[in-house]
Design a protein around this motif. Structure first.
Motif, PDB file in Angstrom:
ATOM      1  N   MET A 288      42.685  42.122  40.581  1.00 35.50           N
ATOM      2  CA  MET A 288      41.750  41.321  41.261  1.00 35.50           C
ATOM      3  C   MET A 288      40.422  41.381  40.721  1.00 35.50           C
ATOM      4  O   MET A 288      40.158  41.213  39.577  1.00 35.50           O
ATOM      5  N   VAL A 289      39.835  41.837  41.433  1.00 34.80           N
ATOM      6  CA  VAL A 289      38.517  41.605  41.889  1.00 34.80           C
ATOM      7  C   VAL A 289      37.619  42.247  40.929  1.00 34.80           C
ATOM      8  O   VAL A 289      37.921  43.223  40.284  1.00 34.80           O
TER       9      VAL A 289
ATOM     10  N   ASP B 172      41.838  39.386  32.755  1.00 36.16           N
ATOM     11  CA  ASP B 172      40.913  40.301  32.068  1.00 36.16           C
ATOM     12  C   ASP B 172      41.570  40.967  30.873  1.00 36.16           C
ATOM     13  O   ASP B 172      42.761  41.305  30.916  1.00 36.16           O
TER      14      ASP B 172
ATOM     15  N   ASN C 237      43.676  38.638  38.009  1.00 33.16           N
ATOM     16  CA  ASN C 237      43.095  38.685  39.351  1.00 33.16           C
ATOM     17  C   ASN C 237      43.394  37.380  40.063  1.00 33.16           C
ATOM     18  O   ASN C 237      43.089  36.299  39.529  1.00 33.16           O
TER      19      ASN C 237
ATOM     20  N   GLU D 123      44.667  42.865  33.568  1.00 34.05           N
ATOM     21  CA  GLU D 123      45.343  42.376  34.771  1.00 34.05           C
ATOM     22  C   GLU D 123      44.998  40.914  34.988  1.00 34.05           C
ATOM     23  O   GLU D 123      44.053  40.399  34.388  1.00 34.05           O
TER      24      GLU D 123
END
Ligand code: ADP
Ligand code: MG
Length: 595
Positions: free
Chosen positions: A1-2, A227, A261, A259
């Motif tokens: 995620m984030v 990312d 997100n 990852e």
């Protein structure tokens, strides 16, 4: 995620940076040989420098001894030239390099003479902070009510290899489509997450909602970001942690995926606004300098704004009504540092917007007989979650009931529970297996190969076939990251913590909630971190690149939107800093200078 942890307190350690800009830490013996900027980089790996860590970098760096990283790549040389001339002026002539020549062994020896231009650093810092403020690169001040402070930024852009970047930009469309297909595949989602859900009530709750929603019939709106970190296995690396390259020759550097997100993706707004500041800094330091540089580039912001607006218009077309329909931001109940980023997206959407916490929605949200979601007398077209990705964002059953109410409503969710589940680390690990990925990309073997090429080896800690990798991780913890199925930063395990955690959960049901991932070995670029209320710090920085993508699709056949931004997010952190939180200055925004 984030992007970001919203829990700044979870980071107690200071980033290992060198605040003593006038010390001999800046000795050029540690910088790569000078290369004229017009000379194209032949490869991203280099043998130009003897070390890529700053002498004097605090030994508190948790992993400074064993950190797998490469020497500075040739692509950092352009930045290095700018930085070297800057350092020369703020320090002294001892740091000057004759053009196009490597430093000789005795350069920098002896007492450094007085700085030639002692005010230059202060001027550059002030200019950067003012330029950042003018661009809206601000975040909420944690101590000053109504106060804002500048976002941590790098003084110089980050030099990136155009070809390497092209590769990851080129696959974003496939990632967007993949996330959509995965989210709709109930058998796969249930099967992959069953083990984790059996020990993790957070995942169990999300799955329970997923089971009750007609995801196939709903429009799915995704604002994604994939990312990457640069990775080039060194020539000695032939263990399990590598990427299959067992030769004695170093593989070329390329970006590897950290990852994808899928919820609460930040920095499409402020992340796109640093390039003009870097342009100003370069002009300030070298007035004759004409950077070939994107001066105003808010492409990623517009990408997100337009996706929300499209979701809104699709909803309104399908649910005709004479009244206005709103975009509902579901936000944290406590402190939100990343407010400008949220506001920029809100403004870019051009939509009438309501910002509400789950706590307030508990009593105000209702769904009518047609399935329409209403809040405070307003019909909601799109629900945009900027919270709800961590267990403590839910205050018990009442908030899980609220999430279910929203998910079952006709409003378009960004993301839906299905897209949120598709972003879990366990799903990423499953998709790193060729036989699994190819099932979803049967119609596009080229995309399948391209996605596999950016994968790092990943293992389920509970899978018996992971035993060799686990043994390797216990013997060489610096080569791995241990990840629980969590978002938001600050959750991963490194080094001795990784060993302790593996030993604690291995052989127990809890192992099912962890992914073991081989660690990237990025090169570094020296840069100066500019942060509010903190002296500038010269660091050898590792940079993470994010590619923004958007999807609006329904079922297996309707895909209204599948886009990505050319402009990428760049975040830089000092080598040795594990997590990437912007809130405490662990990582700093940067911008891409392509060579
Ligand atoms: P979260 O979802 O909590 O943000 P991430 O998987 O993005 O978790 O990991 C957080 C940070 O840890 C990343 O931003 C990156 O800097 C670092 N990291 C994660 N995976 C790796 C890896 N395989 N190699 C090196 N660094 C990694
Ligand atoms: Mg992350």
């Amino acid at each position: 995620m984030v992007v970001e942890t919203n829990h700044p307190d979870s980071h107690s350690q200071s980033p290992p940076v060198d605040n003593n800009i006038n010390s001999d830490h800046l000795n050029l013996h540690h910088l790569p040989p000078n290369t004229p900027p017009e000379q194209p980089p032949s490869s991203a790996s280099s043998s130009g420098a003897s070390s890529n860590s700053l002498p004097g970098t605090p030994s508190a760096t948790p992993n400074s001894n064993d950190e797998p990283c490469r020497e500075p790549s040739q692509t950092d040389r352009l930045n290095f030239r700018l930085l070297a001339s800057f350092l020369e002026r703020i320090n002294n002539g001892a740091f000057a390099l004759p053009p196009h020549q490597p430093p000789s062994d005795d350069e920098g020896a002896g007492d450094p003479p007085a700085p030639r231009d002692p005010g230059l650093l202060q001027d550059a810092e002030a200019l950067m902070k003012d330029a950042a403020t003018a661009q809206g690169l601000l975040m909420r001040h944690p101590q000053v009510p109504d106060g804002l402070k500048t976002v941590p930024v790098t003084l110089f852009p980050t030099v990136l290899d155009r070809g390497m970047l092209e590769e990851v930009r080129g696959i974003q469309g496939s990632i967007n489509a993949l996330m959509h297909r995965v989210a709709l595949d109930r058998g796969f989602i249930e099967g992959a997450l069953a083990g984790a859900a059996s020990v993790d009530p957070f995942i169990a709750n999300l799955l329970e909602i997923y089971r009750q929603v007609d995801v196939e019939k709903q429009w799915q709106l995704g604002l994604f970001r994939s990312d990457y970190l640069e990775h080039a296995p060194d020539s000695e690396e032939n263990g399990t942690a590598g990427d299959g390259n067992n030769s004695k020759h170093p593989a070329p550097a390329r970006f590897k995926q950290v990852e994808v997100n899928t919820i609460c993706v930040g920095l499409s707004g402020i992340g796109s606004r640093l390039a003009p500041c870097h342009s100003r800094i370069l002009n300030f330091l070298q007035p004759a300098f004409q950077p070939d540089f994107p001066v105003s580039d808010s492409e990623s912001l517009h990408l997100y704004g337009e996706a929300l607006a499209l979701g809104h218009s699709v909803y309104c077309r399908q649910h005709p009504a004479p009244h206005t329909r709103v975009l509902l931001f579901v936000i944290h109940k406590g402190f939100e540092f990343n407010i400008m980023d949220q506001r920029l997206v809100e403004f870019a959407s051009g939509l009438p917007t309501l910002r509400r916490t789950m706590e307030s929605l508990r009593s105000t949200a209702r769904v009518d007989a047609d399935g329409r979601l209403w809040v405070e007398g307003l019909e909601v077209a799109v629900v945009y979650f900027r919270t709800a990705y961590m267990p403590d964002h839910y205050d018990g059953k009442v908030d899980w009931d609220l999430r279910l109410l929203i998910e079952k409503s006709e409003a378009i969710k960004c993301p839906s529970v299905a897209y949120q589940l598709a972003g879990f680390k366990k799903i990423q690990q499953e998709l790193s297996r060729p036989e699994v990925l190819s099932r979803f990309l049967r119609d596009d073997p080229a995309a399948c190969a391209a996605l596999l090429a950016v994968n790092m080896p990943q293992y389920d800690l509970a899978d018996p076939s992971a035993a060799p990798a686990i043994a390797d991780a216990l013997a060489h913890p610096a080569r791995y990251v241990l990840k629980p199925n969590r978002e938001g930063g600050g959750n991963n395990f490194y080094f001795q913590d990784l060993v302790d955690r593996i030993q604690a959960v291995r052989g127990t049901p809890l192992a099912q909630d962890y992914i073991l991932m081989a660690k990237m070995q990025p090169s570094t670029q020296r840069n100066v971190l500019i942060r509010a209320q903190t002296p500038p710090a010269v660091v050898d920085a590792v940079s993470e690149v994010g590619v923004f993508g958007t999807v609006l699709a329904r079922g297996e056949t309707e895909m209204l939107l599948n886009r990505r931004a050319d402009a990428v997010l760049v975040r830089s952190k000092a080598l040795g800093v594990n997590e990437g939180g912007l809130a405490l200055g662990w990582s700093c925004l940067s911008s891409a200078w392509l060579v």
